[in-house]
Design an enzyme around this catalytic site. Structure first.
Site, PDB file in Angstrom:
ATOM      1  N   ARG A 196      -3.764  -5.612   7.442  1.00  0.00           N
ATOM      2  CA  ARG A 196      -4.905  -4.805   7.878  1.00  0.00           C
ATOM      3  C   ARG A 196      -6.030  -5.692   8.409  1.00  0.00           C
ATOM      4  O   ARG A 196      -6.735  -5.319   9.357  1.00  0.00           O
ATOM      5  CB  ARG A 196      -5.407  -3.924   6.728  1.00  0.00           C
ATOM      6  CG  ARG A 196      -4.565  -2.682   6.499  1.00  0.00           C
ATOM      7  CD  ARG A 196      -5.079  -1.865   5.328  1.00  0.00           C
ATOM      8  NE  ARG A 196      -4.907  -2.574   4.068  1.00  0.00           N
ATOM      9  CZ  ARG A 196      -5.642  -2.360   2.979  1.00  0.00           C
ATOM     10  NH1 ARG A 196      -6.626  -1.475   3.016  1.00  0.00           N
ATOM     11  NH2 ARG A 196      -5.402  -3.016   1.871  1.00  0.00           N
ATOM     12  N   ASP A 213      -6.319   1.608   7.759  1.00  0.00           N
ATOM     13  CA  ASP A 213      -5.048   2.309   7.963  1.00  0.00           C
ATOM     14  C   ASP A 213      -5.322   3.803   8.049  1.00  0.00           C
ATOM     15  O   ASP A 213      -6.478   4.239   8.007  1.00  0.00           O
ATOM     16  CB  ASP A 213      -4.029   1.970   6.869  1.00  0.00           C
ATOM     17  CG  ASP A 213      -4.498   2.361   5.477  1.00  0.00           C
ATOM     18  OD1 ASP A 213      -5.397   3.229   5.352  1.00  0.00           O
ATOM     19  OD2 ASP A 213      -3.982   1.797   4.494  1.00  0.00           O
ATOM     20  N   TYR A 218       6.730  -8.928   8.434  1.00  0.00           N
ATOM     21  CA  TYR A 218       6.389  -7.509   8.503  1.00  0.00           C
ATOM     22  C   TYR A 218       6.638  -6.976   9.909  1.00  0.00           C
ATOM     23  O   TYR A 218       6.535  -7.713  10.894  1.00  0.00           O
ATOM     24  CB  TYR A 218       4.905  -7.284   8.184  1.00  0.00           C
ATOM     25  CG  TYR A 218       4.479  -7.627   6.783  1.00  0.00           C
ATOM     26  CD1 TYR A 218       4.473  -6.662   5.777  1.00  0.00           C
ATOM     27  CD2 TYR A 218       4.039  -8.910   6.467  1.00  0.00           C
ATOM     28  CE1 TYR A 218       4.057  -6.979   4.489  1.00  0.00           C
ATOM     29  CE2 TYR A 218       3.624  -9.231   5.187  1.00  0.00           C
ATOM     30  CZ  TYR A 218       3.640  -8.262   4.203  1.00  0.00           C
ATOM     31  OH  TYR A 218       3.225  -8.586   2.922  1.00  0.00           O
ATOM     32  N   ASP A 271       0.832  -1.196   0.000  1.00  0.00           N
ATOM     33  CA  ASP A 271       0.000   0.000   0.000  1.00  0.00           C
ATOM     34  C   ASP A 271       0.871   1.253   0.000  1.00  0.00           C
ATOM     35  O   ASP A 271       2.026   1.209   0.442  1.00  0.00           O
ATOM     36  CB  ASP A 271      -0.902   0.013   1.235  1.00  0.00           C
ATOM     37  CG  ASP A 271      -1.932  -1.100   1.227  1.00  0.00           C
ATOM     38  OD1 ASP A 271      -2.328  -1.533   0.134  1.00  0.00           O
ATOM     39  OD2 ASP A 271      -2.344  -1.528   2.327  1.00  0.00           O
TER      40      ASP A 271
END
Length: 219
Positions: free
Chosen positions: A180, A86, A72, A44
């Site tokens: 997410r 987000d 991550y 993203d």
């Protein structure tokens, strides 16, 4: 400066914040003069970190790279939830919290409970298609659609830093996991509005962020 020769078939890039994954391709095309490029996994615009870029014949390998596990570093903001999952989205729920009112042990338990196979809805701001149309287009049009539920496998989840109201978590996941979605599930389980405030991809299979090139500054 990125050093390349015609024999290169992939290049590792450290994607900066604020641009799309395709922007990385666009800059590299201008920098190298090579048109045939693709990437193995979108990040993203707000996310940073490792991207694998296929060059010429390397584009044929991208599907196998897509299937590799990934790691991550995700930062979760407590007390605020957005429609996108987000900080790019609109706030849909917000609670005033204080540090003393947040149970740190409970946070650790919930993070650890995400390890394993989870059946989770994909983010409504994602490129997965419904009736041939990406979900994010429905979302931008303000249309409510039933988002697909997808199996997501988390191999490990560890809190690496807690500085209220932010929690930094290391996630080791299989291909196809939306961070997410994990954060939204965390929010539901702990019953505190939460959103992803920062995301950095540090590994794809055996490829590491420390070996990646910085993206050339080309407009």
């Amino acid at each position: 400066m990125i050093s390349m020769n015609i024999a290169d078939d992939i290049i590792l890039i450290n994607k900066p914040k604020g641009i799309t994954s395709f922007d990385c391709i666009r800059r590299l095309r201008k920098h190298t003069g090579i048109r045939k490029m693709g990437h193995a996994g979108t990040l993203d615009p707000l996310a940073t970190g490792l991207m694998i870029i296929g060059i010429n014949r390397g584009t044929k390998k991208l599907n196998e790279y897509l299937k590799l596990p990934k790691t991550y570093e995700a930062t979760i903001l407590l007390g605020k939830q957005t429609d996108s999952g987000d900080l790019d989205g609109d706030v849909i729920k917000e609670n005033t919290l204080n540090k003393e009112g947040v149970d740190v042990e409970r946070i650790e338990q919930i993070i650890m409970s995400l390890v394993g196979i989870q059946q989770l809805p994909v983010p409504k701001y994602s490129a997965i298609k419904k009736d041939g149309k990406p979900l994010y287009k429905y979302a931008r049009e303000g249309k409510n659609v039933d988002v697909p539920v997808k199996e997501m496998k988390v191999n490990n989840a560890v809190i690496i830093d807690y500085s209220f109201p932010y929690i930094k978590v290391f996630f080791d996941v299989e291909s196809g996991v939306y961070i997410r979605s994990l954060v939204e599930e965390f929010s539901k389980r702990i019953n505190i509005p939460s959103t992803l405030s920062d995301l950095r991809r540090t590994r794809i299979g055996d490829f590491l962020l420390k070996d990646a090139h910085e993206l050339p500054m080309i407009q």
